[in-house]
Design a protein around this motif. Sequence first.
Motif, PDB file in Angstrom:
ATOM      1  N   ARG A 117       0.866  -1.174   0.000  1.00  0.00           N
ATOM      2  CA  ARG A 117       0.000   0.000   0.000  1.00  0.00           C
ATOM      3  C   ARG A 117       0.903   1.224   0.000  1.00  0.00           C
ATOM      4  O   ARG A 117       2.091   1.137   0.309  1.00  0.00           O
ATOM      5  N   ALA A 118       0.331   2.356  -0.360  1.00  0.00           N
ATOM      6  CA  ALA A 118       1.130   3.580  -0.452  1.00  0.00           C
ATOM      7  C   ALA A 118       0.453   4.709   0.325  1.00  0.00           C
ATOM      8  O   ALA A 118      -0.742   4.948   0.167  1.00  0.00           O
ATOM      9  N   TRP A 119       1.223   5.382   1.168  1.00  0.00           N
ATOM     10  CA  TRP A 119       0.767   6.541   1.927  1.00  0.00           C
ATOM     11  C   TRP A 119       1.168   7.789   1.158  1.00  0.00           C
ATOM     12  O   TRP A 119       2.304   7.923   0.722  1.00  0.00           O
ATOM     13  N   ILE A 141      -3.281  10.709   3.162  1.00  0.00           N
ATOM     14  CA  ILE A 141      -4.215   9.582   3.048  1.00  0.00           C
ATOM     15  C   ILE A 141      -3.490   8.403   2.404  1.00  0.00           C
ATOM     16  O   ILE A 141      -2.452   8.568   1.757  1.00  0.00           O
ATOM     17  N   PHE A 142      -4.068   7.199   2.575  1.00  0.00           N
ATOM     18  CA  PHE A 142      -3.571   6.059   1.826  1.00  0.00           C
ATOM     19  C   PHE A 142      -4.206   6.089   0.444  1.00  0.00           C
ATOM     20  O   PHE A 142      -5.394   6.395   0.299  1.00  0.00           O
ATOM     21  N   VAL A 143      -3.418   5.778  -0.569  1.00  0.00           N
ATOM     22  CA  VAL A 143      -3.955   5.667  -1.922  1.00  0.00           C
ATOM     23  C   VAL A 143      -4.902   4.471  -1.900  1.00  0.00           C
ATOM     24  O   VAL A 143      -4.566   3.431  -1.320  1.00  0.00           O
ATOM     25  N   PRO A 144      -6.106   4.573  -2.477  1.00  0.00           N
ATOM     26  CA  PRO A 144      -7.078   3.476  -2.400  1.00  0.00           C
ATOM     27  C   PRO A 144      -6.478   2.134  -2.833  1.00  0.00           C
ATOM     28  O   PRO A 144      -5.723   2.056  -3.799  1.00  0.00           O
ATOM     29  N   GLN A 145      -6.823   1.089  -2.069  1.00  0.00           N
ATOM     30  CA  GLN A 145      -6.300  -0.254  -2.313  1.00  0.00           C
ATOM     31  C   GLN A 145      -6.599  -0.697  -3.749  1.00  0.00           C
ATOM     32  O   GLN A 145      -7.680  -0.500  -4.256  1.00  0.00           O
ATOM     33  N   GLY A 146      -5.618  -1.280  -4.396  1.00  0.00           N
ATOM     34  CA  GLY A 146      -5.778  -1.755  -5.762  1.00  0.00           C
ATOM     35  C   GLY A 146      -5.701  -0.656  -6.803  1.00  0.00           C
ATOM     36  O   GLY A 146      -5.922  -0.899  -7.978  1.00  0.00           O
ATOM     37  N   GLU A 147      -5.376   0.560  -6.392  1.00  0.00           N
ATOM     38  CA  GLU A 147      -5.353   1.681  -7.313  1.00  0.00           C
ATOM     39  C   GLU A 147      -3.959   2.276  -7.471  1.00  0.00           C
ATOM     40  O   GLU A 147      -3.813   3.443  -7.767  1.00  0.00           O
ATOM     41  N   VAL A 148      -2.931   1.466  -7.247  1.00  0.00           N
ATOM     42  CA  VAL A 148      -1.565   1.958  -7.325  1.00  0.00           C
ATOM     43  C   VAL A 148      -0.783   1.131  -8.343  1.00  0.00           C
ATOM     44  O   VAL A 148      -0.898  -0.081  -8.374  1.00  0.00           O
ATOM     45  N   ILE A 149      -0.028   1.809  -9.167  1.00  0.00           N
ATOM     46  CA  ILE A 149       0.886   1.142 -10.088  1.00  0.00           C
ATOM     47  C   ILE A 149       2.295   1.446  -9.595  1.00  0.00           C
ATOM     48  O   ILE A 149       2.652   2.603  -9.393  1.00  0.00           O
ATOM     49  N   PHE A 150       3.076   0.404  -9.361  1.00  0.00           N
ATOM     50  CA  PHE A 150       4.464   0.581  -8.930  1.00  0.00           C
ATOM     51  C   PHE A 150       5.376   0.329 -10.115  1.00  0.00           C
ATOM     52  O   PHE A 150       5.217  -0.657 -10.821  1.00  0.00           O
ATOM     53  N   LYS A 151       6.328   1.201 -10.338  1.00  0.00           N
ATOM     54  CA  LYS A 151       7.350   0.994 -11.359  1.00  0.00           C
ATOM     55  C   LYS A 151       8.687   0.893 -10.652  1.00  0.00           C
ATOM     56  O   LYS A 151       9.056   1.775  -9.887  1.00  0.00           O
ATOM     57  N   TYR A 152       9.395  -0.187 -10.906  1.00  0.00           N
ATOM     58  CA  TYR A 152      10.661  -0.469 -10.229  1.00  0.00           C
ATOM     59  C   TYR A 152      11.811  -0.007 -11.108  1.00  0.00           C
ATOM     60  O   TYR A 152      11.897  -0.380 -12.268  1.00  0.00           O
ATOM     61  N   TYR A 153      12.689   0.822 -10.553  1.00  0.00           N
ATOM     62  CA  TYR A 153      13.817   1.360 -11.304  1.00  0.00           C
ATOM     63  C   TYR A 153      15.152   1.034 -10.643  1.00  0.00           C
ATOM     64  O   TYR A 153      16.069   1.817 -10.665  1.00  0.00           O
ATOM     65  N   GLY A 154      15.279  -0.104 -10.019  1.00  0.00           N
ATOM     66  CA  GLY A 154      16.520  -0.458  -9.345  1.00  0.00           C
ATOM     67  C   GLY A 154      16.300  -0.638  -7.862  1.00  0.00           C
ATOM     68  O   GLY A 154      15.181  -0.537  -7.370  1.00  0.00           O
ATOM     69  N   GLU A 155      17.373  -0.908  -7.138  1.00  0.00           N
ATOM     70  CA  GLU A 155      17.261  -1.250  -5.727  1.00  0.00           C
ATOM     71  C   GLU A 155      16.624  -0.172  -4.861  1.00  0.00           C
ATOM     72  O   GLU A 155      15.931  -0.467  -3.902  1.00  0.00           O
ATOM     73  N   THR A 156      16.862   1.090  -5.173  1.00  0.00           N
ATOM     74  CA  THR A 156      16.371   2.145  -4.283  1.00  0.00           C
ATOM     75  C   THR A 156      15.409   3.110  -4.951  1.00  0.00           C
ATOM     76  O   THR A 156      15.075   4.135  -4.372  1.00  0.00           O
ATOM     77  N   SER A 157      14.940   2.812  -6.130  1.00  0.00           N
ATOM     78  CA  SER A 157      14.085   3.760  -6.835  1.00  0.00           C
ATOM     79  C   SER A 157      12.800   3.089  -7.301  1.00  0.00           C
ATOM     80  O   SER A 157      12.824   2.226  -8.168  1.00  0.00           O
ATOM     81  N   VAL A 158      11.692   3.483  -6.725  1.00  0.00           N
ATOM     82  CA  VAL A 158      10.379   2.987  -7.105  1.00  0.00           C
ATOM     83  C   VAL A 158       9.472   4.190  -7.322  1.00  0.00           C
ATOM     84  O   VAL A 158       9.491   5.136  -6.550  1.00  0.00           O
ATOM     85  N   GLU A 159       8.700   4.148  -8.380  1.00  0.00           N
ATOM     86  CA  GLU A 159       7.759   5.225  -8.663  1.00  0.00           C
ATOM     87  C   GLU A 159       6.348   4.730  -8.375  1.00  0.00           C
ATOM     88  O   GLU A 159       5.981   3.627  -8.765  1.00  0.00           O
ATOM     89  N   VAL A 160       5.557   5.524  -7.704  1.00  0.00           N
ATOM     90  CA  VAL A 160       4.164   5.199  -7.412  1.00  0.00           C
ATOM     91  C   VAL A 160       3.288   6.064  -8.299  1.00  0.00           C
ATOM     92  O   VAL A 160       3.429   7.282  -8.322  1.00  0.00           O
ATOM     93  N   ILE A 161       2.395   5.432  -9.035  1.00  0.00           N
ATOM     94  CA  ILE A 161       1.479   6.167  -9.904  1.00  0.00           C
ATOM     95  C   ILE A 161       0.052   5.818  -9.487  1.00  0.00           C
ATOM     96  O   ILE A 161      -0.414   4.714  -9.758  1.00  0.00           O
ATOM     97  N   GLY A 164       9.796  11.287  -2.475  1.00  0.00           N
ATOM     98  CA  GLY A 164       9.436  11.529  -1.093  1.00  0.00           C
ATOM     99  C   GLY A 164       7.954  11.710  -0.837  1.00  0.00           C
ATOM    100  O   GLY A 164       7.536  11.802   0.304  1.00  0.00           O
ATOM    101  N   ARG A 165       7.153  11.772  -1.883  1.00  0.00           N
ATOM    102  CA  ARG A 165       5.724  11.996  -1.669  1.00  0.00           C
ATOM    103  C   ARG A 165       5.034  10.749  -1.124  1.00  0.00           C
ATOM    104  O   ARG A 165       4.168  10.840  -0.269  1.00  0.00           O
TER     105      ARG A 165
END
Length: 73
Positions: free
Chosen positions: A7-9, A15-35, A54-55
Amino acid sequence: MREIKFRAWDNEKKIFVPQGEVIFKYYGETSVEVIPNCLEYVGDQCHNGEPQRGRFLIEQYTGLKDKNGVDIY
């Protein structure tokens, strides 16, 4: 077998982003994008895949539940 859930805060909206409504993009060990992929974020500056460092705080489900049966992340 343990269920894998995330889940994503949203630090900006507090607020928490609604469950099932997040797309995660993985860009390496320390970089993940939440859409967020929900109507609440349409028109928001993070909606079209623009990185928001940081968001968002990403939490992973531990496989455990508290005494009330609520998932622990």
